[in-house]
Design an enzyme around this catalytic site. Structure first.
Site: not given
Ligand code: M6R
Length: 609
Positions: A2, A27, A74, A100-101, A482, A486, A489, A505, A604
């Protein structure tokens, strides 16, 4: 997971809090709230939904006060709702907290507090903090907070204020980040530096088990026993303009376009154009210590994990040092078989990911030599690792990582070259062209971005599909992963990233005319094998969209459509091939009307395990 913000100064706190919450919204964004003290009363406004809904509510019925707290949520404990939104009150309504936590022992604490007569109004773990502070309050807010947090187990960055000890905000942290801003007669507490940037460059990062007491005359720092601490004041180098959209429709699109500069900035000053020498003195990794490294272990989550996988190929190919790459969330449960000649590289753009931090702590305990690659100076992971290598991507606001992935690739390329250099494996004949080619990557990327429109048209044509396969081999395997991440997500479509050779496979069973494949096929050592994979898909009525070098004349005989990128040394191809995949995902999501910068269910920085 959060965002928390607090303001104490001479201005009306509400606009400052709202402005801060907008910057922290990445966040968490399922509900939000603010509280201010005015005329010896706490006024609270909370809404289910986004910050814009809170702004509307406050427009309709404004609040005012020069001491206030704000929160964007969140959900972990309790569904998103107005009641579960922070700030949370005690029974008397004279104090509020934002958090937050996760409080792991909140249930027994809640049961005990209820037995003692406290009345709970929410399903959250946070509410126990408010009642515990109420229980221990004897006139000093910091003392009550100190007593309360001694009973908590878990992770928290928490801030509280009370009308019974007014003109004061008390913050404490164990786990998630908290930073204090020191302005002229005004003070801030925040989950990250972004809300503070526009007001003051002077900040203090709280360490675990530390508290800050914000008062009108200044800020005091204490440990959890109440011992005063003297803390270092840092001066920020990011500026507020960096977190504006600059005419782009979304932050994600702006950040995709920033990639050439981000790569330049990350390489700058670390690589000599003339001699091709790499300088990573800032990390404190001496050439002598580097020479003795015999194995590299890379730990990360999500996109950072994918960058780590690409880094494996960079390091193995250039330095001839074996590399393993592990998900931080899994590695924590491994038997940690480390020896002093293993360099553990921990990658996290935010520097706050809970799983990565937990793995780092376990590795440190086991005696591993750790190097953090992070984008946020002084965030927890680079602070706790023995060495740090920073990427220079600037703040990334879009929840989907784009420019920070490219910056991580640049940092890993530097590390690979540095290791090769230290090990005497960097003979000029092979390395000089490679280094020159790395330095040309930003320019080549600019060329790709001038043709970004093509990706929008392509996305339009692929809008009808619900399932996508992404394939790549060798350095293109992490690019496939990757690209798929993208798309899923931000557009909520099903996408699978696979190593080309693994397709037969299992996933080949999925192939039909409704499942297009994005094949990443630069001319590299795996090229011929990828052409065979493409043929196998075509033979089963699959549609192929290939990503290939612009000088590749053969690919048109295999693929239905081809996206071209400038040719480069195959090892550096991920820098170029990932960008069209980011744009493809962006345009599909934007055309589907998805909330590109704040996709559902995500945040994030994942500061819970
Ligand atoms: O801040 P970080 O690089 O440790 O974050 C890792 C992942 O949470 C982050 O890369 C996440 O997968 C993103 N949403 C990818 O776009």
């Amino acid at each position: 997971m959060c965002g928390i913000i607090g303001y104490l100064g001479s201005k009306n706190a509400v606009p400052v809090l709202l402005d801060g919450l907008k910057k922290l919204e990445y966040r968490g964004y399922d509900s939000a709230g603010v509280a201010v003290i005015r005329d010896n009363k706490i006024q609270v406004r909370r809404v289910k939904g986004k910050i814009r809904d809170l702004v509307e509510s406050l427009k309709a019925s404004p609040l005012e006060g020069s001491c206030g707290l704000g929160h964007t949520r969140w959900a972990t404990h309790g569904r998103p709702s107005e009641e579960n939104a922070h700030p949370h009150r005690d029974c008397s309504g004279t104090l509020v907290v934002v958090h937050n936590g996760i409080i792991e022992n909140y249930l027994p604490l809640k049961e005990e507090l209820i037995r003692e007569g406290h009345v709970f109004r929410t399903e959250t773990d946070t509410e126990v903090i408010a009642h515990l502070i109420e229980k221990h309050f004897k006139g000093s807010l910091e003392e009550a907070v100190m007593m309360a947090i001694r009973e908590l187990e878990g992770a928290y960055a928490v801030a509280a204020m009370s009308v019974r000890d007014p003109d004061k905000i008390v913050a404490a942290k164990t786990g998630p980040p908290a930073v204090v801003g020191l302005g002229e007669g005004e003070f801030f507490i925040s989950s990250d530096i972004n809300p503070i940037l526009g007001y003051t460059p002077r900040v203090v990062f709280l360490e675990d088990n530390e508290m800050a007491v914000l008062e009108r005359q200044g800020v005091r720092f204490l440990d959890f026993q109440g011992t005063p601490l003297s803390k270092t004041v840092d001066h920020l180098s990011w500026n507020p303009i960096m977190i504006e959209k600059k005419g782009f429709k979304h932050f994600m699109l702006k950040e995709i376009f920033e990639q050439p500069q981000v790569i330049r900035d990350t390489l700058e000053g670390r690589i000599s154009q003339g001699s091709g020498k790499v300088y990573l003195d800032e990390t404190g990794l001496s050439p002598r210590a580097t020479k003795s490294i015999e194995r590299v272990l890379i730990i990360a989550c999500g996109t950072s994990y994918h960058a780590g996988l690409a880094g494996k190929y960079f390091i193995e190919s250039l330095a001839q040092v074996p590399v393993s790459v592990e998900y931080a969330s899994e590695y924590r449960y491994h038997d940690l078989l480390l020896d002093p000649r293993t360099l553990v590289v921990v990658i996290s753009q935010s520097g706050e990911t809970a799983d990565t931090l937990a793995a780092l702590r376990a590795i440190k305990k086991a005696g591993g030599l750790t190097l953090a690659i992070s984008n946020v100076v002084n965030s927890t992971i680079p602070r706790e690792a023995e060495r740090a290598l920073y990427t220079h991507a600037g703040p990334e606001i879009g929840v989907a990582a784009t420019k920070t992935f490219s910056a991580q690739l640049a940092a890993l390329a530097l590390l690979a070259l540095y290791l090769a250099q230290a090990k005497g494996r960097s003979d000029e004949g092979t390395f000089s062209p490679l280094i020159q080619d790395l330095l040309r990557v930003p320019h080549k990327l600019e060329r790709i971005l001038t043709e970004a429109r093509r990706l929008e048209d392509l996305a339009q044509r692929f809008l009808a599909f619900s399932h996508f396969l992404y394939l790549g081999r060798w350095v293109s395997f992490p690019v496939a992963l990757e690209g798929a991440l993208k798309l899923k997500e931000i557009s909520y479509l099903h996408a699978e990233g696979y190593a080309g050779g693994e397709m037969k496979h299992g996933p080949i069973a999925l192939i039909d005319e409704d499942m297009p494949t994005l094949a990443v096929v630069p001319k590299d050592r795996a090229y011929e094998k990828m052409l065979s994979n493409i043929s196998e898909i075509k033979a089963r009525s699959g549609h192929i969209l290939a990503l290939a070098f612009e000088d590749d004349t053969e690919i048109v005989n295999y693929a239905d459509e081809v996206i071209r990128v400038p040719a480069c040394s195959p090892l550096w191809s991920p820098f170029l091939t990932v960008v069209p995949l980011q744009l493809f995902a962006y345009h599909i999501a934007a055309k589907r009307g998805a909330d590109v910068d704040q996709p559902r269910n995500l945040a994030k920085s994942v500061t819970v395990e």
